[in-house]
Design a protein around this motif. Structure first.
Motif, PDB file in Angstrom:
ATOM      1  N   VAL A  26       0.856  -0.682   0.233  1.00 49.38           N
ATOM      2  CA  VAL A  26      -0.124  -0.199   0.178  1.00 49.38           C
ATOM      3  C   VAL A  26       1.223   1.458   0.004  1.00 49.38           C
ATOM      4  O   VAL A  26       0.512   2.181  -1.410  1.00 49.38           O
ATOM      5  N   LYS A  27       1.768   1.608   1.039  1.00 43.16           N
ATOM      6  CA  LYS A  27       2.615   2.112   0.584  1.00 43.16           C
ATOM      7  C   LYS A  27       3.516   2.592  -0.727  1.00 43.16           C
ATOM      8  O   LYS A  27       3.598   4.164  -1.056  1.00 43.16           O
ATOM      9  N   LEU A  28       4.027   1.442  -1.390  1.00 42.42           N
ATOM     10  CA  LEU A  28       4.460   1.530  -2.180  1.00 42.42           C
ATOM     11  C   LEU A  28       3.664   2.037  -3.567  1.00 42.42           C
ATOM     12  O   LEU A  28       3.907   3.146  -4.312  1.00 42.42           O
ATOM     13  N   SER A  29       2.280   1.849  -3.894  1.00 48.76           N
ATOM     14  CA  SER A  29       1.240   2.337  -4.770  1.00 48.76           C
ATOM     15  C   SER A  29       0.866   3.720  -3.799  1.00 48.76           C
ATOM     16  O   SER A  29       0.835   4.245  -4.797  1.00 48.76           O
ATOM     17  N   ALA A  30       0.885   3.951  -2.722  1.00 50.94           N
ATOM     18  CA  ALA A  30       1.307   4.980  -3.031  1.00 50.94           C
ATOM     19  C   ALA A  30       1.867   6.091  -3.321  1.00 50.94           C
ATOM     20  O   ALA A  30       1.835   7.486  -3.586  1.00 50.94           O
ATOM     21  N   ALA A  31       3.225   6.083  -2.689  1.00 55.82           N
ATOM     22  CA  ALA A  31       4.098   6.545  -3.809  1.00 55.82           C
ATOM     23  C   ALA A  31       4.320   6.855  -4.776  1.00 55.82           C
ATOM     24  O   ALA A  31       4.708   7.994  -5.394  1.00 55.82           O
ATOM     25  N   GLU A  32       3.881   5.104  -5.841  1.00 56.47           N
ATOM     26  CA  GLU A  32       4.080   5.748  -6.884  1.00 56.47           C
ATOM     27  C   GLU A  32       3.110   6.494  -7.660  1.00 56.47           C
ATOM     28  O   GLU A  32       3.249   7.555  -8.336  1.00 56.47           O
ATOM     29  N   LYS A  33       1.619   6.539  -6.802  1.00 55.84           N
ATOM     30  CA  LYS A  33       0.401   7.536  -7.355  1.00 55.84           C
ATOM     31  C   LYS A  33       1.193   8.660  -6.914  1.00 55.84           C
ATOM     32  O   LYS A  33       0.355  10.030  -7.901  1.00 55.84           O
ATOM     33  N   THR A  34       1.585   9.184  -6.212  1.00 50.88           N
ATOM     34  CA  THR A  34       1.820  10.274  -5.746  1.00 50.88           C
ATOM     35  C   THR A  34       2.649  11.370  -6.750  1.00 50.88           C
ATOM     36  O   THR A  34       2.637  12.275  -6.992  1.00 50.88           O
ATOM     37  N   SER A  35       3.776   9.990  -6.857  1.00 59.06           N
ATOM     38  CA  SER A  35       5.299  10.457  -7.481  1.00 59.06           C
ATOM     39  C   SER A  35       4.584  11.062  -9.335  1.00 59.06           C
ATOM     40  O   SER A  35       4.961  11.530 -10.508  1.00 59.06           O
ATOM     41  N   ARG A  36       3.414   9.822  -9.306  1.00 59.98           N
ATOM     42  CA  ARG A  36       3.083  10.431 -11.111  1.00 59.98           C
ATOM     43  C   ARG A  36       1.743  11.853 -10.872  1.00 59.98           C
ATOM     44  O   ARG A  36       2.174  12.059 -11.866  1.00 59.98           O
ATOM     45  N   VAL A  37       1.621  11.730 -10.225  1.00 63.71           N
ATOM     46  CA  VAL A  37       0.576  13.009  -9.947  1.00 63.71           C
ATOM     47  C   VAL A  37       1.775  14.160  -9.872  1.00 63.71           C
ATOM     48  O   VAL A  37       1.012  15.411 -10.563  1.00 63.71           O
ATOM     49  N   ALA A  38       2.536  14.532  -8.977  1.00 61.39           N
ATOM     50  CA  ALA A  38       3.628  15.435  -8.841  1.00 61.39           C
ATOM     51  C   ALA A  38       4.306  15.731 -10.493  1.00 61.39           C
ATOM     52  O   ALA A  38       4.116  16.690 -11.166  1.00 61.39           O
ATOM     53  N   ALA A  39       4.068  14.382 -11.169  1.00 56.32           N
ATOM     54  CA  ALA A  39       5.166  14.808 -12.555  1.00 56.32           C
ATOM     55  C   ALA A  39       3.550  14.971 -12.875  1.00 56.32           C
ATOM     56  O   ALA A  39       5.094  16.383 -14.141  1.00 56.32           O
ATOM     57  N   ASN A  40       2.650  15.008 -13.365  1.00 58.30           N
ATOM     58  CA  ASN A  40       2.112  15.324 -13.914  1.00 58.30           C
ATOM     59  C   ASN A  40       1.744  16.829 -13.877  1.00 58.30           C
ATOM     60  O   ASN A  40       1.624  17.984 -14.518  1.00 58.30           O
ATOM     61  N   ILE A  41       1.917  17.123 -12.487  1.00 61.48           N
ATOM     62  CA  ILE A  41       1.294  18.959 -12.297  1.00 61.48           C
ATOM     63  C   ILE A  41       2.590  20.127 -12.341  1.00 61.48           C
ATOM     64  O   ILE A  41       2.233  20.741 -12.985  1.00 61.48           O
ATOM     65  N   ILE A  42       4.098  19.327 -12.505  1.00 61.97           N
ATOM     66  CA  ILE A  42       5.052  19.978 -12.896  1.00 61.97           C
ATOM     67  C   ILE A  42       5.003  19.880 -14.006  1.00 61.97           C
ATOM     68  O   ILE A  42       5.136  20.652 -14.462  1.00 61.97           O
ATOM     69  N   ALA A  43       4.818  19.044 -14.561  1.00 57.32           N
ATOM     70  CA  ALA A  43       4.645  19.234 -16.698  1.00 57.32           C
ATOM     71  C   ALA A  43       3.509  19.621 -16.453  1.00 57.32           C
ATOM     72  O   ALA A  43       4.183  21.087 -18.009  1.00 57.32           O
ATOM     73  N   ALA A  44       2.719  20.249 -16.213  1.00 53.72           N
ATOM     74  CA  ALA A  44       1.739  20.887 -16.954  1.00 53.72           C
ATOM     75  C   ALA A  44       1.625  22.526 -16.554  1.00 53.72           C
ATOM     76  O   ALA A  44       1.758  23.020 -17.329  1.00 53.72           O
ATOM     77  N   VAL A  45       2.731  22.242 -15.180  1.00 52.30           N
ATOM     78  CA  VAL A  45       3.237  24.092 -14.597  1.00 52.30           C
ATOM     79  C   VAL A  45       3.418  24.279 -15.957  1.00 52.30           C
ATOM     80  O   VAL A  45       4.198  25.864 -16.852  1.00 52.30           O
ATOM     81  N   ILE A  46       4.810  23.672 -16.424  1.00 50.80           N
ATOM     82  CA  ILE A  46       5.747  23.608 -17.357  1.00 50.80           C
ATOM     83  C   ILE A  46       5.125  24.192 -18.629  1.00 50.80           C
ATOM     84  O   ILE A  46       5.757  25.250 -19.107  1.00 50.80           O
ATOM     85  N   VAL A  47       4.263  23.398 -19.087  1.00 49.20           N
ATOM     86  CA  VAL A  47       3.929  24.041 -20.982  1.00 49.20           C
ATOM     87  C   VAL A  47       2.856  24.705 -20.338  1.00 49.20           C
ATOM     88  O   VAL A  47       3.144  26.109 -20.866  1.00 49.20           O
ATOM     89  N   THR A  48       2.271  25.244 -19.276  1.00 47.05           N
ATOM     90  CA  THR A  48       1.448  26.424 -19.066  1.00 47.05           C
ATOM     91  C   THR A  48       2.450  27.590 -18.656  1.00 47.05           C
ATOM     92  O   THR A  48       1.812  28.486 -19.695  1.00 47.05           O
ATOM     93  N   VAL A  49       3.912  27.641 -18.355  1.00 42.96           N
ATOM     94  CA  VAL A  49       4.795  29.167 -18.189  1.00 42.96           C
ATOM     95  C   VAL A  49       5.424  29.106 -19.443  1.00 42.96           C
ATOM     96  O   VAL A  49       4.886  29.810 -20.161  1.00 42.96           O
TER      97      VAL A  49
END
Length: 119
Positions: A26-49
């Motif tokens: 469960v911890k690994l699954s949560a870490a994977e999902k959190t990192s995937r969401v964070a990566a998508n947010i960072i990519a969205a911010v870069i594209v938005t800028v």
């Protein structure tokens, strides 16, 4: 009697190991999902800028073009500012449908996306 206690202890050890493995999973699954969401947010911010930089330069170019057409610099910039004001008001009035729901749906889809394990 000792054999029974031995088997109970062995089963308890197996249950503890299973629970520990499940917690780790469960911890690994949560870490994977959190990192995937964070990566998508960072990519969205870069594209938005980058998109905003494009919009700024395109707006300046359009303002100069309109200024040349109208004969006065301030008219070109005022027209572009008016277009942005109308767009901002339109988006603000429909912010739930245009912004909130799509963002929430995308995040929920990302968080609850099941991985296809075809081994």
């Amino acid at each position: 009697m000792r054999a029974t206690f031995s088997k109970v202890e062995e089963m308890a050890d197996h249950v503890k190991a299973y629970v520990n493995n499940r917690i780790t999973s469960v911890k690994l699954s949560a870490a994977e999902k959190t990192s995937r969401v964070a990566a998508n947010i960072i990519a969205a911010v870069i594209v938005t800028v980058i998109f905003l930089v494009f919009i700024v330069f395109a707006s300046i170019a359009a303002a100069y073009a309109l200024a040349k057409w109208t004969g006065e610099f301030y008219w070109g910039f005022l027209i572009i500012a008016g277009v942005y004001l109308v767009a901002a008001l339109f988006i603000w009035k429909r912010k739930e449908r245009i912004l909130q729901l799509p963002i929430m749906n995308a995040l929920l889809r990302q968080l609850f996306k099941e991985e296809d394990n075809e081994d």
